[in-house]
Design an enzyme around this catalytic site. Structure first.
Site, PDB file in Angstrom:
ATOM      1  N   ARG A   1       0.799  -0.960   0.338  1.00  0.00           N
ATOM      2  CA  ARG A   1      -0.005  -0.119  -0.291  1.00  0.00           C
ATOM      3  C   ARG A   1       0.635   1.031  -0.198  1.00  0.00           C
ATOM      4  NH1 ARG A   1      -4.660   1.338   4.191  1.00  0.00           N
ATOM      5  NH2 ARG A   1      -5.208   3.813   3.777  1.00  0.00           N
TER       6      ARG A   1
ATOM      7  N   HIS B   1     -16.094   4.758  -4.833  1.00  0.00           N
ATOM      8  CA  HIS B   1     -15.532   5.246  -4.237  1.00  0.00           C
ATOM      9  C   HIS B   1     -16.056   6.455  -5.858  1.00  0.00           C
ATOM     10  CE1 HIS B   1     -12.747   3.357  -2.004  1.00  0.00           C
ATOM     11  NE2 HIS B   1     -14.308   3.103  -0.616  1.00  0.00           N
TER      12      HIS B   1
ATOM     13  N   TYR C   1     -14.170  10.832  -2.248  1.00  0.00           N
ATOM     14  CA  TYR C   1     -12.987  10.451  -2.879  1.00  0.00           C
ATOM     15  C   TYR C   1     -12.882  11.600  -4.348  1.00  0.00           C
ATOM     16  CZ  TYR C   1     -12.468   6.152  -0.464  1.00  0.00           C
ATOM     17  OH  TYR C   1     -11.965   5.444   1.272  1.00  0.00           O
TER      18      TYR C   1
END
Length: 419
Positions: A90, A194, A241
């Site tokens: 990540r 998102h 988002y």
């Protein structure tokens, strides 16, 4: 009823357990099977889960498994919450794009594509295990990028629905603003995972969104990281988002000036695991709120209860478009309110979508199609095509540069790239 959680060693899991304990009347579980390849984390989280259920007086047994097949066997539902590559991967997703002047985020843009490349093949392997050992089970996907992963599952013929906590988060936020019960708040939620907007907020059937924006606009704007004039001009509330699209350059500057979110989460996870290791710990720690995933457990309980109990209620989920948004392919996966029951999810009719939203939704949906092709079939050219189609990238030289970097950084997780 048995529920299996793939990624059961996640620090998220006690959030789930807390919801299962509080909402036992909705979802009468007899076994919660936690499945994870990391035996050490599994032992810590499994112990914490058992203590939490015991404190709540919940009768369900908690079993822990490193063997997926044994863990999912006989489950009525399988919840996916895995992270291929962990926080280290990540961190790359969130920092590598910044070197090219692009948003670094784990579900959106180049980072989201990298996560899809690593995740889709693993999820499809898990789903085949579920098909073999729990053929009647519903697969509920909370693993990001949810839209792409859910489409991969549906395209492969699995009984799957995608779940995100954005909608329930807005519902709870608006209910608190208005001083009403969350169940009385109905959202006009539309878009892709998102990439959504709240175009309507009704309380007991009465539209209150204009009032919300007028009276609480500044607070809502602060929550989603956008100027209040954007909400007022749109007459709707974009999800957080959308900030990556509407304030791209500002976000890049902010991200470059501070540690990655992955670094922050890693520190939180380390502290949480210490708490879980304490044999006296038996309640969800406040620190877990900083991990993310607010209301995740409540959304999961409601969805699984409706799938198993055929309740026919309305929930916001990720499912096939059909003819709901006529400007998208019927096979696309969208995030909208749907009727949920034993049959799965049937999207409710949606008012015509404004061109300002329609263009971006179509653009990102086309990118998601190409991203899934790259994740399923591999090849740097497919990765490049997906990046070129992504509105956060969209330049030929930039897409080519990023494609090479992403493939090189993720080679250990991409069998096709090792050849």
């Amino acid at each position: 009823m048995k529920l299996a959680v793939v990624g059961g060693g996640s620090t998220y899991t006690p959030e789930l357990i807390d919801g299962f304990a509080r909402l036992r009347a909705e979802l009468p579980l007899t076994e919660i099977a936690l499945i994870d390849p990391d035996e050490q984390r599994l032992a810590l989280v499994g112990g914490m889960a058992r203590r939490m259920l015991a404190r709540a007086g919940h009768p369900a047994a908690v079993s822990t498994w490193t063997d997926r097949a044994a863990g999912v066997a006989g489950a009525a539902a399988v919840l996916l919450q895995l992270r291929v590559g962990g926080q280290a991967a990540r961190n790359v997703d969130e920092t590598l794009p910044l070197d090219c002047g692009c948003v670094g985020q784990e579900t959106t843009g180049a980072g989201g594509l990298a996560k899809a490349l690593r995740t889709v093949p693993v999820v499809l392997e898990i789903a085949e295990t579920v098909r073999a050992h729990a053929p009647d089970a519903w697969i509920v996907d909370f693993t990001n990028p949810v839209g792409i992963v859910t489409k991969a599952l549906l395209d492969a013929g699995h009984r799957a629905i995608g779940l995100c906590n954005v909608a329930i988060g807005f519902q709870r936020r608006f209910a608190a603003h208005l001083g009403v019960a969350p169940a009385s708040v109905e959202l006009g939620h539309v878009g892709l995972n998102h990439l959504t907007w709240e175009r309507s907020v009704k309380v007991d059937g009465q539209e209150v969104l204009p009032k919300l924006i007028e009276e609480q606009g500044e607070e809502i704007a602060a929550d989603i990281g956008l100027p209040v004039w954007v909400l007022r001009e749109l007459g709707m509330v974009p999800s957080y988002y959308l900030r990556y699209f509407y304030a791209h350059d500002q976000v890049v500057a902010e991200q470059r000036a501070k540690p990655s979110r992955a670094a922050e989460v890693k520190a939180v996870e380390d502290a949480l695991l210490e708490i879980y290791a304490d044999p006296a710990s038996d309640t969800k720690p406040e620190l877990l709120d900083k991990r993310g995933g607010a209301y995740y457990s409540e959304a999961a309980v409601a969805l699984i209860a409706s799938l198993i109990g055929d309740r026919g209620d309305t929930q916001v989920v990720n499912t096939r478009n059909g003819d709901t948004l006529p400007f998208l392919d019927p096979e696309a996966v969208i995030e909208v309110p749907a009727t949920v029951g034993a049959h799965g999810a049937t999207p409710l009719p949606v008012d015509p979508v404004q061109p300002l939203l329609r263009g971006l939704i179509a653009h990102v949906s086309a990118y998601e199609t190409l991203a899934l092709e790259a994740a399923r079939h591999g090849g740097e050219r497919r990765v490049r095509d997906a990046l070129l189609a992504n509105p956060l990238i969209g330049q030929a030289d930039l897409a080519a540069d990023l494609a090479g970097r992403l493939v090189a950084a993720n080679r250990a997780y991409l069998p096709w790239a090792a050849r």
